[in-house]
Design a protein around this motif. Sequence first.
Motif, PDB file in Angstrom:
ATOM      1  N   VAL A  80       0.866  -1.176   0.000  1.00 42.97           N
ATOM      2  CA  VAL A  80       0.000   0.000   0.000  1.00 42.97           C
ATOM      3  C   VAL A  80       0.901   1.224   0.000  1.00 42.97           C
ATOM      4  N   SER A  81       0.711   2.101  -1.001  1.00 46.91           N
ATOM      5  CA  SER A  81       1.490   3.333  -1.101  1.00 46.91           C
ATOM      6  C   SER A  81       0.536   4.508  -0.932  1.00 46.91           C
ATOM      7  N   LEU A  82       0.631   5.173   0.231  1.00 42.79           N
ATOM      8  CA  LEU A  82      -0.228   6.314   0.529  1.00 42.79           C
ATOM      9  C   LEU A  82       0.227   7.536  -0.273  1.00 42.79           C
ATOM     10  N   PRO A  83      -0.694   8.478  -0.549  1.00 49.47           N
ATOM     11  CA  PRO A  83      -0.329   9.618  -1.387  1.00 49.47           C
ATOM     12  C   PRO A  83       0.682  10.547  -0.725  1.00 49.47           C
ATOM     13  N   GLU A  84       1.506  11.156  -1.557  1.00 47.75           N
ATOM     14  CA  GLU A  84       2.456  12.159  -1.074  1.00 47.75           C
ATOM     15  C   GLU A  84       1.699  13.464  -0.869  1.00 47.75           C
ATOM     16  N   VAL A  85       1.944  14.117   0.254  1.00 45.15           N
ATOM     17  CA  VAL A  85       1.292  15.393   0.560  1.00 45.15           C
ATOM     18  C   VAL A  85       2.371  16.461   0.582  1.00 45.15           C
ATOM     19  N   VAL A  86       2.232  17.451  -0.295  1.00 43.81           N
ATOM     20  CA  VAL A  86       3.223  18.532  -0.361  1.00 43.81           C
ATOM     21  C   VAL A  86       2.770  19.705   0.502  1.00 43.81           C
ATOM     22  N   SER A  87       3.674  20.617   0.771  1.00 43.09           N
ATOM     23  CA  SER A  87       3.405  21.825   1.567  1.00 43.09           C
ATOM     24  C   SER A  87       2.874  21.490   2.957  1.00 43.09           C
ATOM     25  N   SER A  88       3.436  20.474   3.559  1.00 44.60           N
ATOM     26  CA  SER A  88       3.082  20.132   4.942  1.00 44.60           C
ATOM     27  C   SER A  88       4.336  19.615   5.632  1.00 44.60           C
ATOM     28  N   GLN A  89       4.345  19.703   6.959  1.00 47.80           N
ATOM     29  CA  GLN A  89       5.493  19.194   7.703  1.00 47.80           C
ATOM     30  C   GLN A  89       5.622  17.692   7.496  1.00 47.80           C
ATOM     31  N   ALA A  90       4.472  16.998   7.513  1.00 46.79           N
ATOM     32  CA  ALA A  90       4.481  15.553   7.282  1.00 46.79           C
ATOM     33  C   ALA A  90       3.182  15.156   6.600  1.00 46.79           C
ATOM     34  N   GLY A  91       3.283  14.189   5.691  1.00 48.12           N
ATOM     35  CA  GLY A  91       2.106  13.650   5.026  1.00 48.12           C
ATOM     36  C   GLY A  91       1.635  12.406   5.753  1.00 48.12           C
ATOM     37  N   SER A 121       9.864   4.411   2.285  1.00 45.80           N
ATOM     38  CA  SER A 121       9.536   5.705   1.662  1.00 45.80           C
ATOM     39  C   SER A 121       9.054   6.727   2.691  1.00 45.80           C
ATOM     40  N   GLY A 122       9.769   6.829   3.790  1.00 47.15           N
ATOM     41  CA  GLY A 122       9.422   7.791   4.822  1.00 47.15           C
ATOM     42  C   GLY A 122       8.106   7.498   5.512  1.00 47.15           C
ATOM     43  N   GLY A 123       7.680   6.251   5.469  1.00 48.52           N
ATOM     44  CA  GLY A 123       6.442   5.850   6.132  1.00 48.52           C
ATOM     45  C   GLY A 123       5.216   5.847   5.224  1.00 48.52           C
ATOM     46  N   ARG A 124       5.370   6.230   3.954  1.00 48.59           N
ATOM     47  CA  ARG A 124       4.220   6.249   3.046  1.00 48.59           C
ATOM     48  C   ARG A 124       3.875   4.880   2.478  1.00 48.59           C
ATOM     49  N   THR A 149      -0.549   7.742  10.821  1.00 51.72           N
ATOM     50  CA  THR A 149      -0.715   9.154  11.183  1.00 51.72           C
ATOM     51  C   THR A 149      -1.174   9.923   9.950  1.00 51.72           C
ATOM     52  N   THR A 150      -2.226  10.720  10.149  1.00 51.09           N
ATOM     53  CA  THR A 150      -2.755  11.544   9.066  1.00 51.09           C
ATOM     54  C   THR A 150      -1.818  12.723   8.802  1.00 51.09           C
ATOM     55  N   PRO A 151      -1.939  13.375   7.625  1.00 54.16           N
ATOM     56  CA  PRO A 151      -1.079  14.531   7.318  1.00 54.16           C
ATOM     57  C   PRO A 151      -1.227  15.643   8.354  1.00 54.16           C
ATOM     58  N   THR A 152      -0.188  16.483   8.445  1.00 53.70           N
ATOM     59  CA  THR A 152      -0.172  17.555   9.451  1.00 53.70           C
ATOM     60  C   THR A 152      -0.982  18.776   9.034  1.00 53.70           C
ATOM     61  N   ALA A 158      -8.860  12.087  -1.617  1.00 49.35           N
ATOM     62  CA  ALA A 158      -8.097  11.872  -2.847  1.00 49.35           C
ATOM     63  C   ALA A 158      -8.183  10.418  -3.266  1.00 49.35           C
ATOM     64  N   SER A 159      -8.005  10.191  -4.544  1.00 52.19           N
ATOM     65  CA  SER A 159      -7.954   8.821  -5.081  1.00 52.19           C
ATOM     66  C   SER A 159      -6.574   8.599  -5.677  1.00 52.19           C
ATOM     67  N   GLU A 160      -5.559   8.721  -4.815  1.00 56.13           N
ATOM     68  CA  GLU A 160      -4.169   8.654  -5.265  1.00 56.13           C
ATOM     69  C   GLU A 160      -3.359   7.569  -4.567  1.00 56.13           C
ATOM     70  N   THR A 161      -3.987   6.784  -3.723  1.00 57.14           N
ATOM     71  CA  THR A 161      -3.287   5.670  -3.086  1.00 57.14           C
ATOM     72  C   THR A 161      -3.186   4.534  -4.086  1.00 57.14           C
ATOM     73  N   SER A 162      -2.061   3.829  -4.060  1.00 58.41           N
ATOM     74  CA  SER A 162      -1.867   2.671  -4.937  1.00 58.41           C
ATOM     75  C   SER A 162      -1.717   1.412  -4.098  1.00 58.41           C
TER      76      SER A 162
END
Length: 185
Positions: A80-91, A121-124, A149-152, A158-162
């Motif tokens: 399971v690859s969770l989506p990358e979240v930009v512009s946040s301290q952590a996704g 991959s940093g926990g994603r 943990t949810t994004p910060t 979103a439908s971006e998880t693989s």
Amino acid sequence: HVTTPTRQVGAASETSIWTYDSLGNIIDSASDVSTDAITEGSLTGVKSVDSAVDTPAYTDEAVVSFTTSGGVPVGGSIRVSLPEVVSSQAGWVVSSGTSVEFGSPSSSAPLVNGADVNVTSGGRVVEFAISENELGQGVEVVFTISHVTTPTRQVGAASETSIWTYDSLGNIIDSASDVSTDAIT
């Protein structure tokens, strides 16, 4: 019942067929019978990663669901690859030491040893091997991943998880790249 290979293979004309009489004598034979190509399957059904609490920076569990096309044998794995979240301290982050427990199928549910759960991959990305009880074809799958943990920051659904399923040699059986995650508000 004929089960296809657990990996992708091209069409071939290497299959042979023989017919025999009741005494075991060959009546007919053919050595150039064609077989279809076996391609990667698609995960179907309700494809989601449902976080238990949809608040930023909250650690709890997440329930993953989908339906298999092809079966996943013992020794096979799920990634399971969770989506990358930009512009946040952590996704999205899955902590090391996470566990996976199947809720469906409920009869002969697959088992996962804690040592067979890998977070990268940093926990994603979380991947785990099935140590007992294979997943059948066309089966509704539901499992819980602990320590997610949810994004910060707030993010929309979103439908971006693989998600991929693999055989024991790492060959892709099924996949989906449009798995939904909850909005974090």
